[in-house]
Each structure stands twice: as C-alpha cells, then as structure tokens.
Design a protein around this motif. Structure first.
Motif, PDB file in Angstrom:
ATOM      1  N   ASN A  34      15.411 -70.932  39.470  1.00 48.97           N
ATOM      2  CA  ASN A  34      14.183 -70.911  38.666  1.00 48.97           C
ATOM      3  C   ASN A  34      13.739 -72.291  38.202  1.00 48.97           C
ATOM      4  N   ASN A  90      14.331 -64.933  47.604  1.00 51.42           N
ATOM      5  CA  ASN A  90      12.983 -65.477  47.787  1.00 51.42           C
ATOM      6  C   ASN A  90      11.942 -64.353  47.867  1.00 51.42           C
ATOM      7  N   PRO A  91      10.816 -64.500  47.144  1.00 48.00           N
ATOM      8  CA  PRO A  91       9.843 -63.401  47.110  1.00 48.00           C
ATOM      9  C   PRO A  91       9.080 -63.205  48.421  1.00 48.00           C
ATOM     10  N   GLN A  92       9.107 -64.211  49.297  1.00 47.20           N
ATOM     11  CA  GLN A  92       8.327 -64.083  50.537  1.00 47.20           C
ATOM     12  C   GLN A  92       9.183 -63.652  51.728  1.00 47.20           C
ATOM     13  N   PHE A 122      18.716 -74.428  38.501  1.00 46.33           N
ATOM     14  CA  PHE A 122      17.682 -75.217  39.180  1.00 46.33           C
ATOM     15  C   PHE A 122      17.257 -74.568  40.488  1.00 46.33           C
ATOM     16  N   LYS A 146       3.962 -65.301  32.653  1.00 45.26           N
ATOM     17  CA  LYS A 146       5.103 -64.417  32.957  1.00 45.26           C
ATOM     18  C   LYS A 146       5.369 -63.447  31.813  1.00 45.26           C
ATOM     19  N   LYS A 187       3.658 -62.663  42.577  1.00 43.00           N
ATOM     20  CA  LYS A 187       4.649 -63.507  43.260  1.00 43.00           C
ATOM     21  C   LYS A 187       4.264 -64.990  43.183  1.00 43.00           C
ATOM     22  N   PHE A 206      12.611 -75.459  36.540  1.00 44.52           N
ATOM     23  CA  PHE A 206      12.467 -75.825  35.131  1.00 44.52           C
ATOM     24  C   PHE A 206      11.798 -74.727  34.296  1.00 44.52           C
ATOM     25  N   GLY A 207      11.804 -73.509  34.805  1.00 43.05           N
ATOM     26  CA  GLY A 207      11.233 -72.391  34.061  1.00 43.05           C
ATOM     27  C   GLY A 207      11.770 -72.336  32.642  1.00 43.05           C
ATOM     28  N   LEU A 208      10.876 -72.256  31.655  1.00 41.03           N
ATOM     29  CA  LEU A 208      11.270 -72.325  30.246  1.00 41.03           C
ATOM     30  C   LEU A 208      12.224 -71.213  29.852  1.00 41.03           C
ATOM     31  N   GLU A 209      11.988 -70.013  30.371  1.00 49.04           N
ATOM     32  CA  GLU A 209      12.722 -68.850  29.873  1.00 49.04           C
ATOM     33  C   GLU A 209      14.188 -68.843  30.300  1.00 49.04           C
ATOM     34  N   TYR A 258      18.430 -82.973  31.524  1.00 48.27           N
ATOM     35  CA  TYR A 258      17.934 -83.662  32.727  1.00 48.27           C
ATOM     36  C   TYR A 258      16.441 -83.950  32.595  1.00 48.27           C
ATOM     37  N   SER A 259      15.705 -82.972  32.120  1.00 46.71           N
ATOM     38  CA  SER A 259      14.257 -83.131  31.967  1.00 46.71           C
ATOM     39  C   SER A 259      13.944 -84.257  30.983  1.00 46.71           C
ATOM     40  N   LEU A 282       3.817 -66.613  40.724  1.00 47.42           N
ATOM     41  CA  LEU A 282       4.561 -67.223  39.615  1.00 47.42           C
ATOM     42  C   LEU A 282       5.805 -67.945  40.109  1.00 47.42           C
ATOM     43  N   ALA A 328       6.089 -72.912  37.820  1.00 45.57           N
ATOM     44  CA  ALA A 328       6.263 -73.877  36.719  1.00 45.57           C
ATOM     45  C   ALA A 328       6.425 -75.299  37.251  1.00 45.57           C
ATOM     46  N   THR A 378      12.409 -63.187  39.947  1.00 44.48           N
ATOM     47  CA  THR A 378      12.503 -64.039  38.753  1.00 44.48           C
ATOM     48  C   THR A 378      11.342 -63.824  37.793  1.00 44.48           C
ATOM     49  N   LEU A 379      10.693 -62.663  37.923  1.00 44.13           N
ATOM     50  CA  LEU A 379       9.535 -62.395  37.055  1.00 44.13           C
ATOM     51  C   LEU A 379       9.979 -62.150  35.611  1.00 44.13           C
ATOM     52  N   ASN A 382       3.165 -71.280  32.995  1.00 41.70           N
ATOM     53  CA  ASN A 382       3.963 -70.312  33.753  1.00 41.70           C
ATOM     54  C   ASN A 382       4.643 -69.327  32.803  1.00 41.70           C
ATOM     55  N   TYR A 383       5.195 -69.850  31.716  1.00 40.10           N
ATOM     56  CA  TYR A 383       5.875 -69.005  30.730  1.00 40.10           C
ATOM     57  C   TYR A 383       4.906 -68.023  30.095  1.00 40.10           C
ATOM     58  N   LEU A 387       5.844 -69.274  43.438  1.00 45.01           N
ATOM     59  CA  LEU A 387       5.490 -69.980  44.679  1.00 45.01           C
ATOM     60  C   LEU A 387       4.802 -71.301  44.369  1.00 45.01           C
ATOM     61  N   ARG A 392      15.905 -71.923  31.091  1.00 46.21           N
ATOM     62  CA  ARG A 392      16.408 -73.293  31.088  1.00 46.21           C
ATOM     63  C   ARG A 392      17.740 -73.378  30.357  1.00 46.21           C
ATOM     64  N   THR A 429       5.102 -75.771  32.811  1.00 48.19           N
ATOM     65  CA  THR A 429       6.136 -74.806  32.400  1.00 48.19           C
ATOM     66  C   THR A 429       5.596 -73.834  31.356  1.00 48.19           C
ATOM     67  N   LEU A 453       9.058 -60.329  43.190  1.00 52.24           N
ATOM     68  CA  LEU A 453       9.428 -61.636  42.631  1.00 52.24           C
ATOM     69  C   LEU A 453      10.559 -61.352  41.657  1.00 52.24           C
TER      70      LEU A 453
END
Lengths: 437, 292
Positions: free
Chosen positions: B238, B129-131, B235, A413, A256, B240-243, B252-253, A258, A202, B152-153, A409-410, A260, B245, A406, B150
C-alpha cells in the motif's frame, strides 16, 4: 603463549584490512570518485570509450537503437536504467546525501527543482547549453533556481483530456458540468460502468490530477501570501475537490483506481475500459494509437481540458534532465544532453516515442509538416497554459504534494466529506516549515 | 593479576577488530544520530543546521501522522507476535518428531524467511493486484466474486494482508528457534511425567513451556523488533497510504521525501527506544523466571 598472541594479532590485522578495504568508496583526496572512465582521447571524440548512466522513468524508455547515432558520433555508450518516477526521487536523495553517484544524466522533474536545486545537487548548465537552444525552450525557466539552470526540459508534458469517440460520440464534454452529465448518461444507459478514468492512488499523480482540475476551473492552489485556496468554499480549489469527490462517490470512477497509478490507469484505458480519461497527454495519445500497446487504436482522441466561459486552461508538467554534481562522467553527460536537445533528435523522440518537443521551433516544424497528429488541439491547448506557482515553486512543494496525494486518497477511500478532507489538508499544511526559501 | 591480564591478552586482541568495527559503524554513527536529533537539519537548506533542543521530540507527540503510524505499528506488532509465536510453536511441535521427508519440509519452511523482504512484498502485491492478481483471477473463475476487487480498499483488510505477508516471512524463524530448543528437552522428563500420570497438556504446560522460555524470549524479541520495523511489506502492498502507514514508512517519508533529517533522526531514536524497551522486558522476564 607468545606465539598464540602473534598469530591472533596477525589474524586481526588481516581481517581489519579486509573490512576497511571493502568499505572504501574508492575516492581520491579531493573527494571526486576515482575511475572516471577512460582518459579523454584526442580528436573530435574527446570522451570516446566512456559509458554514461542514463536514469529515467518508464515513459522515457527508449530502444537501444535510439542511442546508436549518439554513440557513433561521440564514441560514448549510453546505459539506460529505468526506475519508477517516485523511486528515482528517493534513490537520488539517499545517494546525494551519501555523495554516492547514482547516474550521469538523471530525470529532474519540475517539482524537484526547488528541493534538489537548493540542496546543490545538480550542476549548473547556463554556460554549456547553447544560448539559441535555451531561447527556443518555452519551459526553460522552470528549471532555473535563482538564475542557475540546474536542468533542461526533456519533455513538454502538458495535460489534455481523452475520450473514446466511439462511445462518447457527439455528447458534450466541453465543460465540467457537461462532462459529469455525459458520464452519468453513459453509466445509466449501460454504455460504460465506469466512464471516467483517472488515477486515485496515493501518489503525486493524484496530486497533479487535482491541480489540473483547479487550474482548469480558473483557480490557484495558493494566494500570493501562500495561504491554501481550498479553505475558501467559494474558491475554484474547493470546487475542484468537490467535483473530484462527486465523480468518485457517484460511481463514475472505478474504485480500483484508488490503487492504480497513472500509467496503470492509462494501460486500463488502452485495454478498452473507460471512456473519458482525465490526465491525458500527447504521449498517452501516441500510446493509444500504438497497436503493440493498445486495443483502442484510432478510437481515442485528445480534447481540450474542459473549462468555463469558453476558456480551456491546462498547465505544464515539464520533465527535465540534469547532471548530478557527483556524476562520474559529467562532460560526457553534457554531450548527451546537447544531443538530446538537437532538433532532429527531438523529432525522432516525438515520432517514435511521443515525447512532445520542448523546442518551439520543432513544434512549429512538425505542425507545418503536418506530422503533429492532433496538432491543432495541442497548439490550441498550449495557448492557454497556466502556471501552477506564479510566485515560483516553493522549496517545500514536494512535502506538500505528498500530503495532497495521500490525504485525497485517504478521504476518498474512507468516504470522508470534502470539508473533513480539507481540514486534514490544512493540518498537514500548517506543519510545513514555510520559511524554506 | 598480571598473569591473568596476560592470559586475556590474546582474547582482547581477537575481539579488537569487532570492537573497532562496532565503534566505527555502529556506536559513533549512533551517538552522532542522537546529537543530530536535537538539531533542525533540512537538506534543502544546506549549512543552516541549528540546535533546537527537544523540539523534534515534542513535535513527534503532537504529530497526528506519527501517532497514527505508531497505532498501525502496534496493530502489526500484536498480530505478528500472536501468529508468529503460535504458528511457530505449532510447526515446531509437528516437526519435532522424525518422519519421512522432514528435511524437505524444513527446507520449504525456511524459504519465505530467506527471501529479501521486498521480494516477498512485491510477490504478494502481485497476488493481490486489482487488475491481474492471481487471487482475483481464481476467485472470479470460481464465481466467488463477480468483478475484480481492490483488496486494499478497506483499512482492516489491508492491515490483514500486510500482516499476513509479514507473518509468512517471519514465522519460520520463530519455528526454527523453538524447534532447536524443543529438541534439547530431555525425553526422560516426559517419560517420568507420564509415569506420574500427567496428561499431554500438563506435560506441555509444566515441562515444554518452561524449558522453552529462553527460546520464546528470543522469538518474541525478534518478532517484536521485526514488526516494529515493518517497512517492505507495507510499502509493497500500500506504499504511502495514510491508513496503513507504519512508523518506519512515516520515518522514511520525513527523512527522504521531506528531507527533514533532524526530525527523522528523532523519530528513529523513539523507534529504537521502543524496540529496546520490549527486548529488555522479555529478557528480564525470562531470566527472572530462571533465577526463581
């Protein structure tokens, strides 16, 4: 009793003095920061002794010896600070709003020119950058706001695609249909579980990756009246979004991705995962051929952006540098910018760090000297560069782009449909105050 | 009267610097923010600030992103309160009695709370971290997962991870506050109740809990305010991921990415009001019980 009172009063006075001194910003009467470095020395090094702060993202990280020729020539020391690209934006906003100097020379992305330029946070450079240098830069106008040059291009970043020639071989990837077909074949045959590498985090990287798909498919983000093109199901913008969703939903991109960012995806590609990378660049290719950073040296090659009807359209994402209005060492910073714009400096930047030159004459020289590896590909790609905003970058671009990254990405996901994602984009876009001019 | 005034003069002089600092750096900026929240202020249009009345506030309640962020913040707050208070109380009860190396356990307990929130958030982000995160490495080597994940999927899992980090950081404060009050409860109350035949649960319910009421009010207030203002953990994990936030991330955004300062200040005022309402209700409830 009176003695107690006087003691108390003295304690209060002292503590108040300490507090006010600690909160002092050290500004003089006209608001300029104090301590602007050593007094200019005489001779041909008028700014010798000064130290400038150079704030840039991770892909502009240069070794200390790179700055030595500049320091030897001018006596100015360069203190490089590396920060995440997005953090530079946010830190610069808060610093500028508080009129607190963040750096003397700072990253100025093309997408920030409208926002930061209209806020009046950068010095105009029309008179300080030599005219012949200005005319030698094809992307200079992107850094102009109403004829004020608020930054200079530092990297001629543009997008190509990259493939693992040892895995893709001669399979066709010249069109988007062929790319999808080749990727599916590779997955089904077990050559690569996730053949396509692309960031889906995102962030702005996802937004620009999507824009790249739109321009490659012959489309635009907005029409001339600033209406969202993606609302039209027949538009290339909608087709690009559908294509992106299909790549992910068909299991061709690692989930993954999503989480990175683009540089992390690049690292993954260079570690040997993925066979077709979207959002590749000359600098990415340089890193792929660097044994200290890559396990796929000489295995990856750049290719033209897939296209339709034989056209392979890309778009430029030039990054620039600017001098903030509240910088403490403006003149020294300008000297540094001028040095970076010199031909030999640009050649060094390309040869050692893969920073694609922004001066056309330097690109020609490198190509003629056969020093531009894959120069034929890059030269061909540079001939078909679309402008993301033919009408000029809107001031609200940053807000829009954050929404795009964002929401895409949403949508991916949460397995939304393309139409549901488009509706979310429309809702967010309608909230933007487009009266900003 | 005059004599009393003279007696208090010293006290007034002593607190004068504090009052001045609070005025200069808290009250005046606060009042200024309230005023600015009724304006349209955009840093990309300098000099074009103008009065728009309550429009910023009405826009807040029609803004789906803000409503989603408020809902996410509600989830973070409920999870934080429940786990921080329960775990904090449990740990405080365990640490009430003296035992060998108790001081060491207390010191280790406080470490998460003493770390800057961003440091804790980044550390946990590396773990997940996914990696290259250690969680993936360990689970993969144990054969529990067959490929790196991942984490945070999925929204629920991500909110759980963020809440875990937040509770890990803030629970020690609740434990320390509760422990300090626990240690002040007179032992003879428990002895008397034991003589009267009260069970351990009855002692806990009728002696410990009521005596802990002020501490619970403090811990609840601080937990709630910290959860409403959650930022660093969200932060780090995740961005600024919408789900996931939170309202602070959204604020802040708005203020620093979109440069809409007037609207951002209005959101800040709403957050402040929510925090104040919670604090007031806890304290009122506590002191009402004490009065009874």
């Amino acid at each position: 009793m009176l003695k107690k009172f006087y003691v108390a009063a003295l304690v209060c006075f002292l503590s108040l003095s300490i507090v006010l001194t600690a909160c002092s910003s050290g500004q003089n009467n006209n608001g300029a920061p104090s301590g602007t470095g050593a007094a200019p020395s005489k001779g041909d090094k008028p700014y010798a002794g000064q130290t400038i702060k150079f704030l840039v993202p991770t892909w502009f990280q240069y070794k200390p010896e790179f700055f030595k020729p500049f320091t030897d020539k001018t006596g100015i020391t360069v203190e490089q600070e590396i920060m995440d690209w997005q953090q530079i934006h946010d830190n610069f906003v808060t610093a500028s709003a508080a009129n607190s100097p963040l750096a003397d020379v700072i990253e100025l992305d093309w997408s920030w020119v409208g926002q930061f330029g209209s806020a009046g946070w950068f010095e105009t450079l029309n008179q300080v950058i030599p005219q012949d240098v200005q005319q030698d830069m094809g992307t200079l106008n992107i850094f102009k706001l109403k004829n004020d040059l608020v930054g200079v291009p530092a990297s001629n970043d543009f997008r190509v695609y990259g493939i693992r020639k040892d895995r893709v071989g001669d399979k066709p990837v010249d069109t988007f249909d062929n790319l999808m077909k080749t990727a599916k074949e590779m997955k089904q045959s077990g050559v690569d579980e996730y053949p396509v590498s692309m960031t889906l985090a995102a962030t702005e990287d996802l937004s620009t990756a999507y824009y790249g798909l739109v321009t490659a498919m012959g489309g635009r983000l907005f029409d001339d009246q600033w209406n969202l093109s993606v609302l039209d199901k027949n538009s290339p913008a909608y087709q690009a979004l559908s294509y992106l969703f299909q790549l992910y939903n068909d299991g061709l991109i690692d989930p993954k991705a999503l989480g990175l960012k683009s540089d992390e995806v690049g690292n993954t590609f260079r570690s040997g995962k993925g066979s077709i990378i979207i959002g590749y660049s000359p600098q990415g290719q340089k890193d792929s051929d660097d044994a200290s950073k890559s396990k796929i040296v000489d295995k990856a090659v750049p290719i033209l952006v897939p296209g339709t009807n034989g056209e392979h359209v890309s778009f430029g994402l030039p990054e620039g540098l600017g001098i903030p209005k509240n910088a403490e060492h403006k003149e020294a910073g300008i000297e540094f910018l001028k040095w970076l714009m010199q031909k030999d400096t640009m050649e060094t930047l390309y040869n050692d760090y893969g920073v694609f030159p922004v001066r056309n004459s330097v690109v020609s020289d490198l190509f003629n000297q056969k020093k531009l590896k894959y120069g034929d590909i890059y030269a061909k790609q540079l001939q078909t560069m679309a402008s993301l905003f033919p009408q000029g970058t809107p001031l609200w671009y940053s807000q829009f782009s954050t929404s795009v990254g964002t929401i895409l990405n949403y949508g991916l996901k949460n397995k939304l449909s393309v139409d549901q994602t488009v509706q979310m984009l429309k809702k967010d876009f309608d909230k933007i105050d487009k009266s900003q001019k | 009267m005059l004599k009393k005034h003279k007696e208090y003069r010293t006290a007034y002089v002593m607190i004068a610097p504090l009052i001045l600092v609070m005025l200069l750096f808290v009250m005046i900026p606060f009042v200024n923010s309230v005023v600015q929240s009724f304006k349209s202020i955009n840093l990309t249009m300098p000099g074009q600030d103008h009065w728009i009345g309550f429009k910023n506030y009405t826009d807040i309640f029609q803004d789906q992103n803000i409503l989603n962020a408020l809902l996410n913040t509600f989830y973070y707050t409920v999870i934080a309160i429940v786990f921080e208070i329960l775990l904090g109380l449990l740990i405080a009860l365990m640490l009430r009695r003296a035992f060998r190396f108790r001081f060491l356990v207390l010191a280790v307990l406080i470490i998460p709370w003493s770390l800057p929130p961003l440091v804790g958030g980044i550390t946990w982000a590396w773990i997940f971290n996914p990696q290259y995160g250690i969680l993936n490495v360990v689970l993969y080597r144990m054969g529990i997962i067959h490929e790196y994940q991942l984490w945070t999927l999925h929204k629920d899992v991500t909110i759980g991870i963020i809440s875990l980090v937040h509770v890990w950081k803030n629970m020690p404060f609740a434990a320390v506050v509760l422990l300090s009050f626990l240690q002040q409860i007179p032992k003879d109350l428990y002895e008397s109740s034991s003589i009267d035949g009260a069970s351990r649960w009855q002692s806990f319910r009728y002696i410990t809990l009521p005596m802990l009421a002020p501490a619970l009010a403090i811990a609840l207030t601080m937990s709630t305010i910290a959860a409403i203002n959650i930022f660093d953990e969200v932060f780090s994990i995740n961005a600024f991921g919408l789900e996931t936030r939170s309202i602070m991330i959204e604020n802040y955004s708005i203020a620093f990415k979109d440069l809409r300062l007037g609207y951002g200040m209005a959101v800040s005022m709403v957050i402040t009001l929510i925090s104040l309402l919670f604090s007031w209700s806890y304290i009122r409830s506590t002191y009402r019980k004490e009065a009874v």
